[in-house]
Motif scaffolding. Sequence first.
Motif, mmCIF file in Angstrom:
data_model
loop_
_atom_site.group_PDB
_atom_site.id
_atom_site.type_symbol
_atom_site.label_atom_id
_atom_site.label_comp_id
_atom_site.label_asym_id
_atom_site.label_seq_id
_atom_site.Cartn_x
_atom_site.Cartn_y
_atom_site.Cartn_z
ATOM 1 N N LYS A 1 9.224 2.432 -28.295
ATOM 2 C CA LYS A 1 10.533 1.809 -28.124
ATOM 3 C C LYS A 1 10.370 0.319 -27.869
ATOM 4 O O LYS A 1 9.277 -0.150 -27.571
ATOM 5 C CB LYS A 1 11.293 2.479 -26.972
ATOM 6 C CG LYS A 1 11.648 3.931 -27.303
ATOM 7 C CD LYS A 1 12.378 4.610 -26.180
ATOM 8 C CE LYS A 1 13.800 4.057 -26.061
ATOM 9 N NZ LYS A 1 14.548 4.750 -24.985
ATOM 10 N N LYS A 2 11.496 -0.378 -27.988
ATOM 11 C CA LYS A 2 11.445 -1.830 -27.864
ATOM 12 C C LYS A 2 10.837 -2.269 -26.524
ATOM 13 O O LYS A 2 10.070 -3.225 -26.469
ATOM 14 C CB LYS A 2 12.854 -2.414 -28.011
ATOM 15 C CG LYS A 2 12.850 -3.906 -28.303
ATOM 16 C CD LYS A 2 14.267 -4.433 -28.455
ATOM 17 C CE LYS A 2 14.274 -5.907 -28.776
ATOM 18 N NZ LYS A 2 14.110 -6.217 -30.177
ATOM 19 N N HIS A 3 11.148 -1.533 -25.461
ATOM 20 C CA HIS A 3 10.622 -1.969 -24.164
ATOM 21 C C HIS A 3 9.101 -1.855 -24.101
ATOM 22 O O HIS A 3 8.448 -2.562 -23.347
ATOM 23 C CB HIS A 3 11.314 -1.231 -23.007
ATOM 24 C CG HIS A 3 10.866 0.175 -22.801
ATOM 25 N ND1 HIS A 3 9.731 0.487 -22.090
ATOM 26 C CD2 HIS A 3 11.378 1.358 -23.213
ATOM 27 C CE1 HIS A 3 9.563 1.809 -22.075
ATOM 28 N NE2 HIS A 3 10.553 2.349 -22.750
ATOM 29 N N HIS A 4 8.514 -0.974 -24.943
ATOM 30 C CA HIS A 4 7.051 -0.906 -24.979
ATOM 31 C C HIS A 4 6.465 -2.220 -25.493
ATOM 32 O O HIS A 4 5.413 -2.654 -25.052
ATOM 33 C CB HIS A 4 6.583 0.253 -25.861
ATOM 34 C CG HIS A 4 6.932 1.601 -25.311
ATOM 35 N ND1 HIS A 4 7.516 2.586 -26.064
ATOM 36 C CD2 HIS A 4 6.800 2.112 -24.061
ATOM 37 C CE1 HIS A 4 7.725 3.659 -25.307
ATOM 38 N NE2 HIS A 4 7.304 3.392 -24.090
ATOM 39 N N LEU A 5 7.154 -2.838 -26.458
ATOM 40 C CA LEU A 5 6.676 -4.141 -26.941
ATOM 41 C C LEU A 5 6.801 -5.185 -25.839
ATOM 42 O O LEU A 5 5.918 -6.010 -25.647
ATOM 43 C CB LEU A 5 7.447 -4.583 -28.195
ATOM 44 C CG LEU A 5 6.919 -3.977 -29.498
ATOM 45 C CD1 LEU A 5 7.599 -2.674 -29.832
ATOM 46 C CD2 LEU A 5 7.076 -4.945 -30.645
ATOM 47 N N ARG A 6 7.912 -5.124 -25.119
ATOM 48 C CA ARG A 6 8.109 -6.086 -24.019
ATOM 49 C C ARG A 6 7.097 -5.854 -22.902
ATOM 50 O O ARG A 6 6.528 -6.795 -22.366
ATOM 51 C CB ARG A 6 9.537 -5.962 -23.475
ATOM 52 C CG ARG A 6 10.455 -6.999 -24.057
ATOM 53 C CD ARG A 6 11.780 -6.993 -23.316
ATOM 54 N NE ARG A 6 12.838 -6.682 -24.248
ATOM 55 C CZ ARG A 6 13.668 -5.651 -24.136
ATOM 56 N NH1 ARG A 6 13.575 -4.818 -23.123
ATOM 57 N NH2 ARG A 6 14.592 -5.465 -25.032
#
Length: 445
Positions: free
Chosen positions: A64-69
Amino acid sequence: MSTFVQEETWGQSEMAELQFMRLKETVNRVYQNVPFYRHAFESEGITSDDVRSLADLQRLPFTKKHHLRDNYPFDLIATPMDEVVRIHGSSGTSGKPTVVAYTKKDIEHWSDIVARAIYMAGGRRGDLLHNAYGYGLFTGGLGLHHGSERLGCATIPMSGGNTARQITLIQDFKPRVISATPSYLMNIGETMKEMGMDPTESSLKYAILGAEPWSEEMRAAIEALFDLKAMDIYGLSEVMGPGIAMECVDCQDGLHIAEDHFIVEVIDPETLLPVPDGDDGELVFTSLTKEALPIIRYRTGDIASITREPCRCGRTTTKMSRVKGRIDDMLIIRGVNVFPSEIERYILQMDELVCHYQIHLHKKGVMDLAELHVEVCESFFDALPDKDLTHPIAEDLVKRIQRTLKMQALVSMDVFLKKPNSIPRSEGKAKRIVDHRSPTLSVSK
Ligand SMILES: [Zn+2]
């Protein structure tokens, strides 16, 4: 590249064989080189050896996007940093950007994929391509740029903004193809008219439009404004950038996914289970050839459906529908779910209105209230007595819009008519939602 590439006409089993081989390489690569993936796999009790068929993809955890963050800036990179030749990122609406990286080979693949997309949309070697996507960390500008050069188009790196200059160069250089966000191309066309030019007489024949959700009605409006064919391009930086899927000029009905480079899944965002072909759900992509930032089952937040029916153009690749909206953009107005792009459809069905609108969200007690601000067209405004937008004729129009939204989209909204040219014009992604509910939260899409 003189015709479409072989992989686009493969049978399903041939494609599945290639996808499995590449998936295996990708899974090994992330398992060995990216601690985040190794831990995520192991917490599901899986190692890279457990991927023995394409179906085993569904055993792997989502990204998910938060994993990239969380892994900002470079912790998801699967190659040594000295193999990385390009970094892109997205600003994101909250806090840190998400960062993505490419090796030389990644850039070559991406260029090939975008070249294919431009060809699919009608662009040919020798054409001039006016690229009005923003250049910078955003993948749109450079993504289109390299694909366009790869195809052999004379590429004009215009970037977004400075509309008067865009128009001068369109008049002088006479490009056959333009790439932009749909709202910005609309802005360019309307500005041409204001300057006394006829956009239908421009050299533009094909438009490659994306980076924001848009409707069929918006397509019809743009095609009529310029007398050209407008095609939808899809992509997102976390998966690669523009070109992951592209509509063919032959059908303009669904976007062909570059399946030799990406596996698509459509899931129910609540249950996370696959939905049947043809049903709307959240798009999930796994990259198959990326070296620097391979991505496994990335949840895009974009709502669309897929079909595996072969296309009239001769391509056999899976097609996705145009994106209906992002899960994050879905409005819940008095208990009814609706995407801004659906409201756009109904606006554009009314002759008195133009496609410039904003949805303002307010909070009243515990209730979320939505107001639609929409511009009336010049001829309606000029014919109104005293140009008075509170005149009974205008009030009748408000009631008709409210009735249409209620009947067709099932939403109740307050509607405010605006005079022509009063809503800010897009020079990139249009700002459709203005959120007044929390002073710190302003959704800009
Ligand atoms: Zn097609």
